[in-house]
Structure formats: structure tokens, C-alpha cells
Scaffold this motif. Sequence first.
Motif, short mmCIF file in Angstrom:
data_model
loop_
_atom_site.label_atom_id
_atom_site.label_comp_id
_atom_site.label_asym_id
_atom_site.label_seq_id
_atom_site.Cartn_x
_atom_site.Cartn_y
_atom_site.Cartn_z
N GLU A 12 0.82 -1.22 0.00
CA GLU A 12 0.00 0.00 0.00
C GLU A 12 0.85 1.26 0.00
N ILE A 13 1.90 1.28 0.82
CA ILE A 13 2.75 2.46 0.91
C ILE A 13 3.49 2.70 -0.41
N VAL A 14 4.13 1.67 -0.93
CA VAL A 14 4.90 1.82 -2.17
C VAL A 14 3.98 2.16 -3.33
N ALA A 15 2.84 1.50 -3.43
CA ALA A 15 1.89 1.79 -4.51
C ALA A 15 1.42 3.23 -4.44
N SER A 16 1.12 3.71 -3.24
CA SER A 16 0.67 5.09 -3.08
C SER A 16 1.74 6.08 -3.53
N LEU A 17 2.98 5.84 -3.14
CA LEU A 17 4.07 6.72 -3.55
C LEU A 17 4.26 6.68 -5.07
N LEU A 18 4.19 5.51 -5.66
CA LEU A 18 4.35 5.39 -7.11
C LEU A 18 3.19 6.05 -7.85
N GLU A 19 1.99 5.92 -7.32
CA GLU A 19 0.83 6.55 -7.96
C GLU A 19 0.94 8.07 -7.94
N VAL A 75 11.15 -7.67 -11.76
CA VAL A 75 12.13 -7.25 -10.76
C VAL A 75 11.88 -8.06 -9.49
N LEU A 76 12.93 -8.67 -8.98
CA LEU A 76 12.85 -9.39 -7.73
C LEU A 76 13.12 -8.40 -6.59
N VAL A 77 12.24 -8.39 -5.59
CA VAL A 77 12.40 -7.51 -4.43
C VAL A 77 12.48 -8.42 -3.22
N SER A 78 13.61 -8.35 -2.50
CA SER A 78 13.78 -9.27 -1.39
C SER A 78 14.86 -8.80 -0.44
N ALA A 79 14.83 -9.34 0.77
CA ALA A 79 15.87 -9.08 1.76
C ALA A 79 16.92 -10.19 1.74
N MET A 80 16.83 -11.10 0.79
CA MET A 80 17.78 -12.21 0.70
C MET A 80 19.18 -11.71 0.40
N SER A 97 16.95 -4.70 -3.25
CA SER A 97 17.06 -5.24 -1.89
C SER A 97 16.14 -4.51 -0.93
N LYS A 98 15.50 -5.27 -0.05
CA LYS A 98 14.71 -4.70 1.04
C LYS A 98 15.61 -4.52 2.24
N PRO A 99 15.44 -3.51 3.03
CA PRO A 99 14.55 -2.38 2.79
C PRO A 99 15.16 -1.47 1.73
N PHE A 100 14.31 -0.76 1.01
CA PHE A 100 14.79 0.15 -0.02
C PHE A 100 14.17 1.51 0.17
N GLU A 101 14.86 2.50 -0.37
CA GLU A 101 14.34 3.87 -0.37
C GLU A 101 13.54 4.06 -1.65
N ILE A 102 12.55 4.91 -1.61
CA ILE A 102 11.71 5.13 -2.78
C ILE A 102 12.52 5.67 -3.96
N ASP A 103 13.57 6.46 -3.68
CA ASP A 103 14.38 6.97 -4.79
C ASP A 103 15.20 5.86 -5.44
N GLU A 104 15.55 4.80 -4.69
CA GLU A 104 16.20 3.63 -5.30
C GLU A 104 15.24 2.97 -6.29
N LEU A 105 13.99 2.85 -5.88
CA LEU A 105 12.98 2.26 -6.75
C LEU A 105 12.77 3.13 -7.99
N ALA A 106 12.72 4.43 -7.81
CA ALA A 106 12.54 5.34 -8.94
C ALA A 106 13.69 5.21 -9.94
N ARG A 107 14.92 5.10 -9.45
CA ARG A 107 16.07 4.92 -10.35
C ARG A 107 15.94 3.61 -11.13
N LEU A 108 15.53 2.57 -10.45
CA LEU A 108 15.34 1.28 -11.11
C LEU A 108 14.28 1.40 -12.21
#
Length: 124
Positions: A12-19, A75-80, A97-108
Motif C-alpha cells: 500500500e505504501i509503495v503503490a501510493s508513492l508510485l501513484e 524485478v525481484l524484491v527481497s531481503a535475501m 534489496s529490502k529495505p529500499f528507499e523510494i528513490d532507489e525504486l525510482a532509479r530502477l
Amino acid sequence: MLMVDDEFDLLEIVASLLETEGFQVSVYDDPRSAVAAVCDGLTPDLVMLDFRMPWLNGSETLKQMRGCGLTAPAVLVSAMASLAAESAAAGFDDALSKPFEIDELARLLRRLPSVTRAPGPGMA
């Protein structure tokens, strides 16, 4: 974009930020439901999958989605710790990698040319 993670609060948090950045996001906290949606015709431009989930792990989920015709990057998202090796071996296009910052996701997302934004607030 399709996001699948058994941590619904994170979804919910990530989807909201991306939206707010203009992305259209579909979220599923059950990988079986996400596979069913893809098999029923959902055609996301990107799939983000957690690795450790109940019922199906990220690799199994991606394999089943590909079997239903999914061609979008994944994209695989994991703390592994072995994230890079696991993602490449399972056919993922990238990893986060989890945890991630939203700007890391935006760059990806900017690195993946097929990911589109919907017109709306937050568009720059």
C-alpha cells in the motif's frame, strides 16, 4: 505495473508513492491471485515480485506468469543476501534489496524503458 508481496502494508505504501509519481499500480498480497490475474489477461508493463511469500515464491510466481504469456520485465524484491544470483538464475531482469528507499525504486524504474507513467498529478 504489478506488485506482489505478502506484506500488504508495504504494498500500500509503495503503490501510493508510485501513484503520486504517475504510475498505475496493481497490487496483490497473494501470488496465486496475481498469477490468475495475468492468466486472465492482465498485461502489466512491469512485474515486481517479493521472493519469500506463502504458497509460491517469487521465482515460481514468475515462471507461472511467463507460462501465461507475460513478457514484461520482472524485478525481484527481497531481503535475501543472495539476491543478485537468485534473480539472474530465475530470469528476473533486475533486483531490489529490502529495505529500499523510494528513490532507489525510482532509479530502477527509469532504467527499465517499458515502464510507463499515466498522466496525472506528480508528473514532471
